[in-house]
Design a protein around this motif. Sequence first.
Motif, mmCIF file in Angstrom:
data_model
loop_
_atom_site.group_PDB
_atom_site.id
_atom_site.type_symbol
_atom_site.label_atom_id
_atom_site.label_comp_id
_atom_site.label_asym_id
_atom_site.label_seq_id
_atom_site.Cartn_x
_atom_site.Cartn_y
_atom_site.Cartn_z
ATOM 1 N N SER A 195 42.277 34.278 28.535
ATOM 2 C CA SER A 195 41.570 33.002 28.433
ATOM 3 C C SER A 195 42.368 31.902 29.105
ATOM 4 O O SER A 195 43.605 31.847 29.001
ATOM 5 C CB SER A 195 41.344 32.653 26.948
ATOM 6 O OG SER A 195 40.795 31.353 26.824
ATOM 7 N N THR A 202 41.503 38.454 33.253
ATOM 8 C CA THR A 202 42.415 37.364 33.586
ATOM 9 C C THR A 202 42.165 36.865 35.005
ATOM 10 O O THR A 202 42.170 35.652 35.261
ATOM 11 C CB THR A 202 43.868 37.842 33.441
ATOM 12 O OG1 THR A 202 44.091 38.279 32.097
ATOM 13 C CG2 THR A 202 44.848 36.727 33.766
ATOM 14 N N THR A 207 42.040 43.729 30.673
ATOM 15 C CA THR A 207 42.545 42.367 30.467
ATOM 16 C C THR A 207 42.982 41.753 31.789
ATOM 17 O O THR A 207 42.790 40.556 32.014
ATOM 18 C CB THR A 207 43.722 42.391 29.474
ATOM 19 O OG1 THR A 207 43.304 43.009 28.256
ATOM 20 C CG2 THR A 207 44.203 40.990 29.168
ATOM 21 N N SER A 224 47.089 36.528 27.265
ATOM 22 C CA SER A 224 45.665 36.328 27.017
ATOM 23 C C SER A 224 44.942 36.122 28.345
ATOM 24 O O SER A 224 45.495 35.588 29.310
ATOM 25 C CB SER A 224 45.450 35.118 26.104
ATOM 26 O OG SER A 224 44.074 34.799 26.003
#
Length: 541
Positions: free
Chosen positions: A393, A289, A285, A391
């Motif tokens: 995104s 990111t 992640t 997140s």
Amino acid sequence: MAAKRGTKTSMKNMEKELLCPVCQEMYKQPLVLPCTHNVCQACAREVLGQQGYIGHCGDPSSEPTSPASTPSTRSPRLSRRTLPKPDRLDRLLKSGFGTYPGRKRGALHPQVIMFPCPACQGDVELGERGLAGLFRNLTLERVVERYRQSVSVGGAILCQLCKPPPLEATKGCTECRATFCNECFKLFHPWGTQKAQHEPTLPTLSFRPKGLMCPDHKEEVTHYCKTCQRLVCQLCRVRRTHGGHKITPVLSAYQALKDKLTKSLTYILGNQDTVQTQICELEETVRHTEVSGQQAKEEVSQLVRGLGAVLEEKRASLLQAIEECQQERLARLSAQIQEHRSLLDGSGLVGYAQEVLKETDQPCFVQAAKQLHNRIARATEALQTFRPAASSSFRHCQLDVGREMKLLTELNFLQVPEAPVIDTQRTFAYDQIFLCWRLPPHSPPAWHYTIEFRRTDVPAQPGPARWQRREEVRGTSALLENPDTGSVYVLRVRGCNKAGYGEYSEDVHLHTPPAPGTIRTVGMTVVPRMPQWRRPRPSLS
């Protein structure tokens, strides 16, 4: 041999658990604050002195702080002081009269001493006695000493009674609170005297009392107050401050807390594969990111550069906002990774917990394990309810410059649509369900909508409620065909644009008419107002 190497590695990894948050060195005579964090006694005195508290930085222990102190340094009144008889003391405490250790005559409004905890960044109340009312964390001291011995921190311990140059100490005496070489030990413990009965120990720089003593009455703690979450002695039990409290023997608290800590630690050690998997997912992640953040910054840079020199200042602010968001997420993800790494076998937290479990002194264990169990419990909960802390995104950083060229001074990231408002005048249920809505004024536009609906008059299934969805609905109305007759449906809507999905609208409850052959009635309810609605009659015009 492998187990021995693992234990040594675990001891080395736990160093960060043994550092004082003030001086960033190994704990020395740590005190337990009311918030369950620890701080060195000397550091606590310094912090209180900086806060302007004078006269409240007393030693929590009645024993001299210097290992080589002599009886002449102690107060002569201390040895002559006699406690009242137990029956008289009981009557005085229950009646609320008299004085006793910890109570000052005429102190109607005691000063509230606040201590800024460096660990949780909160102000904790120490009470009118200040540091003198705090317990020493003897278990933590023992763990620090075992750590020092395992990693050979510091040099040799020297005899404190030798003439210069001192020899290396070979013995220690808890009663004398000093370290001795062989000759000095014999000299200061002559045969036929009471000191000859002192039992020698290994040389150490930290002398601790044999058991945990009540800071108020200097009595050995024997019970645990569940209401105050504090160890108490026999005299504390009869004080009015613990009247009506749930007090249990320290053995019961010791066993219960040890069982909980052992169970939580066993769960963590038994799920090391899960911890490692989650760490890998977090690291992935982090990589996503970084990539997504970089892509978002490049897209924003390209759009803003096209607007010319007028937008340069705005461009810098947008990039700064993305950078801050990215750094915040990376920081949260890095912290989560560190938290999960602390759950690995051989890590500092796990090793520290394993060392605490070796504690056999029950009051000391209860004192140290209370804070540790809270951390282990939080780690266990985070392990069971795992999801990345942020997140990867960056869809909320997208820009739509088609209609905003004339509003350069208000240019900002595209926001998700606000929660739609159900049009109750045009929404009804009959043979079909017709749902109508609108966006609030000044809401960002929605490219399309998602409708979710389900029946509420059916038996609930285990787990979360299951919604049926209709995706990418264009416009502000939709027709749901062939609903079940005589049923209650709940519906909700949310909008979507390039920034992502917005909030759901309020739930609307629609009542479909019964099957043919019965009286037909229709209605609708909007949560939380829940009014009833009927299908409007067709106009004659």
